[in-house]
Motif scaffolding. Structure first.
Motif, PDB file in Angstrom:
ATOM      1  N   TRP A   1       0.815  -1.213   0.000  1.00 43.26           N
ATOM      2  CA  TRP A   1       0.000   0.000   0.000  1.00 43.26           C
ATOM      3  C   TRP A   1       0.841   1.251   0.000  1.00 43.26           C
ATOM      4  CZ3 TRP A   1       0.706   3.306   4.115  1.00 43.26           C
ATOM      5  CH2 TRP A   1       1.409   2.781   5.206  1.00 43.26           C
TER       6      TRP A   1
ATOM      7  N   LYS B   1       0.629   4.986  -1.602  1.00 41.27           N
ATOM      8  CA  LYS B   1      -0.706   5.046  -2.183  1.00 41.27           C
ATOM      9  C   LYS B   1      -1.703   5.423  -1.113  1.00 41.27           C
ATOM     10  CE  LYS B   1       0.634   1.684  -5.569  1.00 41.27           C
ATOM     11  NZ  LYS B   1       1.071   0.308  -5.632  1.00 41.27           N
TER      12      LYS B   1
ATOM     13  N   ALA C   1      -8.713  -6.726  -1.288  1.00 43.19           N
ATOM     14  CA  ALA C   1      -8.168  -5.536  -1.947  1.00 43.19           C
ATOM     15  C   ALA C   1      -7.723  -4.525  -0.893  1.00 43.19           C
ATOM     16  CB  ALA C   1      -9.222  -4.924  -2.850  1.00 43.19           C
TER      17      ALA C   1
ATOM     18  N   HIS D   1      -6.542   1.643  -1.681  1.00 37.18           N
ATOM     19  CA  HIS D   1      -6.103   2.450  -2.828  1.00 37.18           C
ATOM     20  C   HIS D   1      -6.502   1.825  -4.159  1.00 37.18           C
ATOM     21  CE1 HIS D   1      -2.745  -0.090  -4.191  1.00 37.18           C
ATOM     22  NE2 HIS D   1      -2.523  -0.341  -2.923  1.00 37.18           N
ATOM     23  N   GLU D   2      -6.926   0.576  -4.126  1.00 36.97           N
ATOM     24  CA  GLU D   2      -7.340  -0.077  -5.365  1.00 36.97           C
ATOM     25  C   GLU D   2      -8.809   0.210  -5.700  1.00 36.97           C
ATOM     26  OE1 GLU D   2      -4.608  -4.048  -5.416  1.00 36.97           O
ATOM     27  OE2 GLU D   2      -5.906  -3.839  -3.681  1.00 36.97           O
TER      28      GLU D   2
END
Lengths: 264, 261
Positions: free
Chosen positions: A259, A262, B142, B145-146
């Motif tokens: 992550w 992001k 997930a 950020h996805e």
């Protein structure tokens, strides 16, 4: 392309100057690198000494990481502590770790790690791990790790803390489940910088009084004997190991933190 | 202050939350005094959907933060129904940063339950169920950020509902979404609210959104924020935002908002 061109230039340059004790041909350096277990001047091989340096670095780095992260997290979370330590940190931070050498020798003499535990000669690689070296390495690794951890903790978005609080997280849970994971990217960045700096520092430290082994020591010893092929082979090893350490840390970071970078 | 009078300030049996005479003043970095809230009275009934509406900067978020315990009032008091504890009775959906970026969706939704010590298997089962109810069953592995902004707010909703709050505080949760996504999420929120007994206190500056969602609308004035009007909205659901009664309500709210400024 560029490395190949340099190599060719080096090859012909060395042949033209024809002073192999000062400017050895790349072929002779390659020959040294191809025989890493060959003994040099009774000091052990390139591999032996590289391993000694690496073990020193890993022990010093581990110590720096433990203290750097602990203090970074502590001072990051408790602002009262921060004011207490800040002046000290600001003075110690710019101090080159090598400047600690006389102090380290005065305090630790040439005592080794096994001797600390009452073993005079363990007949292991640890007999080459002097406490003074660890001390200097500690200062090399500590500040990048400490500073990054501190910045990481202080940079945690208040929103995440509010969110955690609203979802019922107490102070300790907020530390464990918000402060720690949120600052992990910065902590690992600190590790990468700290490890790089430790590798930098150990080479210098091994060239100074009180040293009897390690790839930095071998390099300088070989230079005194005009064995420039060994000197350059050592330099190549130092560079490659440094790059590998950096690469490993970066790969670890990417594996750990899918992550990272992001934030939403 | 007379606000300590128990008869006046204790919530009645059908009220979960009462704010009385709440004041809040900030000092800006340049040292100026900024009065954010002045003598705000507000109550939220059990199972009620209250929308707080007001111009930007009128202290809506400040009021919500005070009610949520993230900020403290300078004066006045906040009362909850007997037996209600902030730590496990409230949930909060923010406009931004509503999820932990280092946790996968399942772990995000299960966060509140994990903090309450619910064993992994049970909390994951509950989180899975909620992800399914917000339409994201396939995304439990997930990372935030996805996802798109709308999907993130769906997860945020599931995350808040996981702890089964009696009051859900929402601070312009759909403010950053495009129109179609916003409408979907409004419908989802209403559906979820109707299947539980929880109350919702929802902040927005969008009049249309207020009338779509609310069972009661509290109109706040510009700074310093005061509740200037309380408008019940008893239109049947689902609400047709083109029908006459709906547009009538819009007008009333608009008048209340603009008469003040």
């Amino acid at each position: 392309m560029v490395p190949a061109a340099l190599l060719v230039a080096w090859f012909f340059g060395a042949r033209w100057i024809d002073q192999p004790w000062l400017y050895p041909s790349p072929v002779r350096v390659a020959d040294q690198l191809a025989h890493p277990l060959r003994d040099h001047f009774g000091l052990g091989s390139l591999a032996d000494n590289t391993l000694i340096s690496l073990v020193r670095v890993l022990i010093g780095f581990t110590l720096a990481a433990l203290l750097g992260v602990t203090l970074g997290l502590g001072l990051g979370c408790v602002s009262a502590l921060r004011g207490l330590f800040e002046p000290l940190v600001e003075i110690l931070r710019p101090l080159c770790p090598i400047a600690w050498l006389p102090f380290a020798i005065a305090v630790f003499k040439l005592q080794t790690l096994p001797q600390l535990f009452g073993v005079a000669h363990s007949r292991t690689i640890f007999d080459h791990v002097q406490l003074g070296m660890i001390f200097i390495l500690f200062w090399g690794g500590f500040f990048p790790i400490f500073t990054c951890t501190l910045d990481g903790v202080r940079g945690v978005r208040r929103n995440y803390l509010s969110l955690a609080r609203m979802l019922g997280a107490g102070p300790w849970q907020r530390f464990l489940h918000v402060f720690l994971p949120a600052s992990l990217p910065m902590i690992l960045t600190g590790f990468r910088q700290g490890l790089g700096l430790c590798w930098f520092v150990i080479i210098a430290a091994e060239m100074l009084p009180g040293s009897d082994s390690g790839i930095g020591y071998l390099l300088l010893y070989a230079a005194d004997l005009c064995a420039m092929d060994v000197v350059i082979a050592s330099m190549v090893i130092i560079g490659v190991i440094g790059a590998l350490l950096n690469f490993t840390m970066r790969a670890t970071m990417q594996a750990f933190l899918r992550w990272h970078g992001k934030e939403i | 202050m007379s606000a300590t009078d128990p008869n006046k300030s204790s919530p009645t049996s059908d009220q979960v939350l009462i704010a009385r005479q709440v004041n809040k003043t900030f000092f800006s970095t340049s040292g100026d005094k900024v009065e954010a809230l002045r003598a705000v009275d507000l109550s939220v009934g059990r199972g009620e959907f209250v929308v707080l509406i007001g111009p930007t900067g009128c202290g809506k978020t400040t009021l919500l933060n005070i009610l949520g315990g993230l900020d403290s009032p300078d004066g006045g008091e906040i009362r909850f129904a007997p037996g209600f504890r902030r730590e496990d009775g409230l949930a909060y959906v923010f406009q931004h940063y509503t999820l932990f970026p280092w946790r996968k969706l399942l772990a995000n939704v299960a966060f509140g339950l994990q903090m309450r010590g619910v064993p992994r298997r049970r909390r994951n089962a509950r989180a899975r169920d909620l992800l399914q109810r917000v339409g994201l069953a396939d995304f439990e592995r997930a990372y935030p950020h996805e996802l798109s902004g709308g999907m993130r707010q769906r997860v945020a909703l599931a995350q808040a509902l996981a702890v089964e709050p009696s009051v859900l505080l929402m601070d312009e949760p759909f403010g950053a979404l495009d129109d179609a996504t916003r409408k979907d999420l409004q419908q989802l929120l209403i559906d979820l609210w109707q299947t539980t007994s929880m109350s919702v206190l929802f902040v927005t500056h969008n009049i249309d959104e207020a009338v779509i969602l609310a069972s009661r609308i509290c109109v706040l004035s510009g700074r310093p924020g005061r509740v200037v009007q309380d408008i019940p909205v008893s239109l049947p659901r689902p609400r047709d935002h083109l029908a006459q009664p709906f547009t009538d309500r819009l007008l009333i709210v608009r008048q209340a908002l603009y008469s003040d400024t």
